[in-house]
Write a protein that holds these residues in place. Structure first.
Motif, PDB file in Angstrom:
ATOM      1  N   PRO A 106      32.705  36.783  18.943  1.00 58.30           N
ATOM      2  CA  PRO A 106      33.976  37.145  19.573  1.00 58.30           C
ATOM      3  C   PRO A 106      33.822  38.082  20.765  1.00 58.30           C
ATOM      4  O   PRO A 106      34.564  37.968  21.747  1.00 58.30           O
ATOM      5  N   GLU A 107      32.847  38.992  20.702  1.00 56.33           N
ATOM      6  CA  GLU A 107      32.688  39.931  21.806  1.00 56.33           C
ATOM      7  C   GLU A 107      32.212  39.226  23.074  1.00 56.33           C
ATOM      8  O   GLU A 107      32.593  39.606  24.190  1.00 56.33           O
ATOM      9  N   ILE A 108      31.400  38.179  22.927  1.00 57.49           N
ATOM     10  CA  ILE A 108      30.959  37.417  24.093  1.00 57.49           C
ATOM     11  C   ILE A 108      32.096  36.530  24.596  1.00 57.49           C
ATOM     12  O   ILE A 108      32.294  36.369  25.802  1.00 57.49           O
ATOM     13  N   TRP A 109      32.854  35.949  23.668  1.00 59.19           N
ATOM     14  CA  TRP A 109      34.047  35.177  24.060  1.00 59.19           C
ATOM     15  C   TRP A 109      34.951  36.029  24.955  1.00 59.19           C
ATOM     16  O   TRP A 109      35.380  35.613  26.025  1.00 59.19           O
ATOM     17  N   ASN A 110      35.251  37.249  24.492  1.00 51.74           N
ATOM     18  CA  ASN A 110      36.139  38.134  25.252  1.00 51.74           C
ATOM     19  C   ASN A 110      35.547  38.515  26.603  1.00 51.74           C
ATOM     20  O   ASN A 110      36.274  38.598  27.602  1.00 51.74           O
ATOM     21  N   ALA A 111      34.236  38.731  26.640  1.00 53.45           N
ATOM     22  CA  ALA A 111      33.593  39.082  27.911  1.00 53.45           C
ATOM     23  C   ALA A 111      33.710  37.944  28.913  1.00 53.45           C
ATOM     24  O   ALA A 111      33.983  38.165  30.101  1.00 53.45           O
ATOM     25  N   VAL A 112      33.498  36.700  28.462  1.00 53.67           N
ATOM     26  CA  VAL A 112      33.613  35.539  29.347  1.00 53.67           C
ATOM     27  C   VAL A 112      35.038  35.419  29.882  1.00 53.67           C
ATOM     28  O   VAL A 112      35.252  35.186  31.083  1.00 53.67           O
ATOM     29  N   MET A 113      36.034  35.572  29.002  1.00 47.56           N
ATOM     30  CA  MET A 113      37.429  35.501  29.447  1.00 47.56           C
ATOM     31  C   MET A 113      37.760  36.621  30.427  1.00 47.56           C
ATOM     32  O   MET A 113      38.453  36.409  31.429  1.00 47.56           O
ATOM     33  N   ASN A 114      37.265  37.812  30.144  1.00 42.08           N
ATOM     34  CA  ASN A 114      37.591  38.965  30.983  1.00 42.08           C
ATOM     35  C   ASN A 114      37.031  38.839  32.391  1.00 42.08           C
ATOM     36  O   ASN A 114      37.669  39.245  33.361  1.00 42.08           O
ATOM     37  N   VAL A 115      35.845  38.272  32.520  1.00 38.22           N
ATOM     38  CA  VAL A 115      35.245  38.112  33.857  1.00 38.22           C
ATOM     39  C   VAL A 115      35.785  36.855  34.539  1.00 38.22           C
ATOM     40  O   VAL A 115      36.313  36.911  35.652  1.00 38.22           O
ATOM     41  N   ASN A 116      35.658  35.721  33.875  1.00 36.95           N
ATOM     42  CA  ASN A 116      35.942  34.444  34.540  1.00 36.95           C
ATOM     43  C   ASN A 116      37.431  34.212  34.792  1.00 36.95           C
ATOM     44  O   ASN A 116      37.809  33.759  35.879  1.00 36.95           O
ATOM     45  N   LEU A 117      38.263  34.509  33.812  1.00 38.13           N
ATOM     46  CA  LEU A 117      39.695  34.231  33.949  1.00 38.13           C
ATOM     47  C   LEU A 117      40.485  35.473  34.355  1.00 38.13           C
ATOM     48  O   LEU A 117      41.187  35.468  35.365  1.00 38.13           O
ATOM     49  N   ASN A 118      40.369  36.544  33.582  1.00 34.09           N
ATOM     50  CA  ASN A 118      41.099  37.755  33.934  1.00 34.09           C
ATOM     51  C   ASN A 118      40.653  38.307  35.287  1.00 34.09           C
ATOM     52  O   ASN A 118      41.464  38.808  36.060  1.00 34.09           O
ATOM     53  N   GLY A 119      39.355  38.199  35.572  1.00 32.85           N
ATOM     54  CA  GLY A 119      38.860  38.671  36.867  1.00 32.85           C
ATOM     55  C   GLY A 119      39.502  37.938  38.024  1.00 32.85           C
ATOM     56  O   GLY A 119      39.851  38.526  39.054  1.00 32.85           O
ATOM     57  N   THR A 120      39.690  36.625  37.869  1.00 31.56           N
ATOM     58  CA  THR A 120      40.348  35.831  38.912  1.00 31.56           C
ATOM     59  C   THR A 120      41.807  36.236  39.061  1.00 31.56           C
ATOM     60  O   THR A 120      42.324  36.377  40.175  1.00 31.56           O
ATOM     61  N   PHE A 121      42.487  36.457  37.939  1.00 30.43           N
ATOM     62  CA  PHE A 121      43.867  36.952  37.977  1.00 30.43           C
ATOM     63  C   PHE A 121      43.940  38.296  38.691  1.00 30.43           C
ATOM     64  O   PHE A 121      44.797  38.520  39.559  1.00 30.43           O
ATOM     65  N   HIS A 122      43.029  39.207  38.347  1.00 31.65           N
ATOM     66  CA  HIS A 122      43.064  40.543  38.939  1.00 31.65           C
ATOM     67  C   HIS A 122      42.891  40.507  40.455  1.00 31.65           C
ATOM     68  O   HIS A 122      43.620  41.177  41.186  1.00 31.65           O
ATOM     69  N   THR A 123      41.927  39.740  40.917  1.00 33.66           N
ATOM     70  CA  THR A 123      41.661  39.727  42.361  1.00 33.66           C
ATOM     71  C   THR A 123      42.795  39.050  43.126  1.00 33.66           C
ATOM     72  O   THR A 123      43.195  39.521  44.200  1.00 33.66           O
ATOM     73  N   CYS A 124      43.324  37.958  42.583  1.00 32.36           N
ATOM     74  CA  CYS A 124      44.461  37.306  43.244  1.00 32.36           C
ATOM     75  C   CYS A 124      45.655  38.256  43.302  1.00 32.36           C
ATOM     76  O   CYS A 124      46.315  38.394  44.347  1.00 32.36           O
ATOM     77  N   ARG A 125      45.929  38.901  42.198  1.00 30.65           N
ATOM     78  CA  ARG A 125      47.066  39.827  42.131  1.00 30.65           C
ATOM     79  C   ARG A 125      46.911  40.947  43.155  1.00 30.65           C
ATOM     80  O   ARG A 125      47.891  41.358  43.796  1.00 30.65           O
ATOM     81  N   ALA A 126      45.703  41.468  43.302  1.00 27.32           N
ATOM     82  CA  ALA A 126      45.483  42.608  44.186  1.00 27.32           C
ATOM     83  C   ALA A 126      45.479  42.227  45.665  1.00 27.32           C
ATOM     84  O   ALA A 126      45.901  43.020  46.512  1.00 27.32           O
ATOM     85  N   LEU A 127      45.018  41.020  45.983  1.00 31.87           N
ATOM     86  CA  LEU A 127      44.803  40.674  47.391  1.00 31.87           C
ATOM     87  C   LEU A 127      45.898  39.835  48.032  1.00 31.87           C
ATOM     88  O   LEU A 127      46.014  39.808  49.260  1.00 31.87           O
ATOM     89  N   VAL A 128      46.728  39.165  47.236  1.00 27.61           N
ATOM     90  CA  VAL A 128      47.823  38.387  47.830  1.00 27.61           C
ATOM     91  C   VAL A 128      48.726  39.251  48.716  1.00 27.61           C
ATOM     92  O   VAL A 128      49.119  38.808  49.812  1.00 27.61           O
ATOM     93  N   PRO A 129      49.076  40.481  48.336  1.00 31.57           N
ATOM     94  CA  PRO A 129      49.919  41.283  49.228  1.00 31.57           C
ATOM     95  C   PRO A 129      49.303  41.516  50.615  1.00 31.57           C
ATOM     96  O   PRO A 129      50.031  41.550  51.615  1.00 31.57           O
ATOM     97  N   TYR A 130      47.983  41.653  50.685  1.00 29.64           N
ATOM     98  CA  TYR A 130      47.326  41.822  51.988  1.00 29.64           C
ATOM     99  C   TYR A 130      47.432  40.540  52.815  1.00 29.64           C
ATOM    100  O   TYR A 130      47.582  40.589  54.044  1.00 29.64           O
TER     101      TYR A 130
END
Length: 250
Positions: A106-130
């Protein structure tokens, strides 16, 4: 190599210290863009910047894309360094492990989701306003054929990349009335350092599905991503672009 129409553009590239991200940075610089390389590894960023010396303006940000606050701070710093941010390429990703779902840690599952999916959400959310402020934006997310087909013994990776495809389609529709385009690239096997985390058996399974019988190259990825980041990509958004050596069936 064709020169793309990226003169003066300001691009953020996650996973920029090596592999696909680094190759994309090289192509962008050769086409006149400025780049901000984001990576978790400060030493890797320093080495990448040294390799790119003399090729153009390079900013670096050591950032964990799974951390929203860190991403927001990096976005502000990158925009200050470059005078804005107009292009985002999400190339950061991890493979996880190859095992049956019933045994998946489970800890590796969460790490993969946090980088691959959540990371993409985070960067899009932060940079779209620019991008809104600039009146121009191109987002290119890197998913995988695993996100379309579902690779056995790679459930976390497959699910995370399927999520990236869904996020891209949703965001592309949200921004369709703006000057921001959002697309996703689904490679098959690309020869990068990340393959060190994948078993030979899994690599063999993936290669057996590719009619061309070979891995793709980072230069081939960079060519497609470059066009998707250019003004020429004007009527395509929320779209999935395969780079699969013929593997893709839909």
């Amino acid at each position: 190599m064709n020169r793309l129409d990226l003169e003066g553009r300001k691009a953020v590239i996650t996973g920029g210290a090596r592999g696909m991200g680094f190759a994309i940075a090289e192509r962008f610089l050769a086409s006149g863009a400025q780049v901000s390389l984001w990576d978790l590894n400060p030493e890797g960023l320093s080495a990448a910047k040294a390799k790119l010396a003399g090729k153009g303006a390079v900013d670096t940000q050591a950032v964990d894309v799974s951390n929203l606050a860190a991403v927001e701070a990096a976005a502000e710093a990158a925009a200050q360094a470059m005078g804005g941010a107009e292009i985002l390429v999400n190339a950061a990703g991890i493979a996880g492990v190859n095992t049956l779902l019933e045994n998946y840690p489970p800890e590796i599952w969460n790490a993969v989701m946090n980088v691959n999916l959540n990371g993409t959400f985070h960067t899009c959310r932060a940079l779209v306003p620019y991008m809104r402020k600039a009146g121009y934006g191109r987002i290119v997310n890197i998913a995988s054929m695993a996100g379309k087909d579902g690779n056995p013994n790679a459930s976390a990776y497959s699910v995370s990349k399927a999520g990236v495809i869904g996020l891209t389609k949703s965001l592309g529709k949200e921004l369709a009335q703006t000057e921001i385009r959002v697309n996703v690239v689904c490679p098959a096997v690309i020869k990068t350092e990340m393959l060190a985390d994948v078993t030979e058996e899994q690599i063999g399974y993936m290669l057996a599905k590719i009619p061309m019988g070979r891995m793709g190259t980072v230069e081939e990825i960079a060519g497609l991503v470059g066009w998707l980041s250019s003004p020429e990509c004007s009527y395509s958004t929320g779209a999935v672009y395969d780079l699969s050596g013929g593997r893709a069936t839909y």
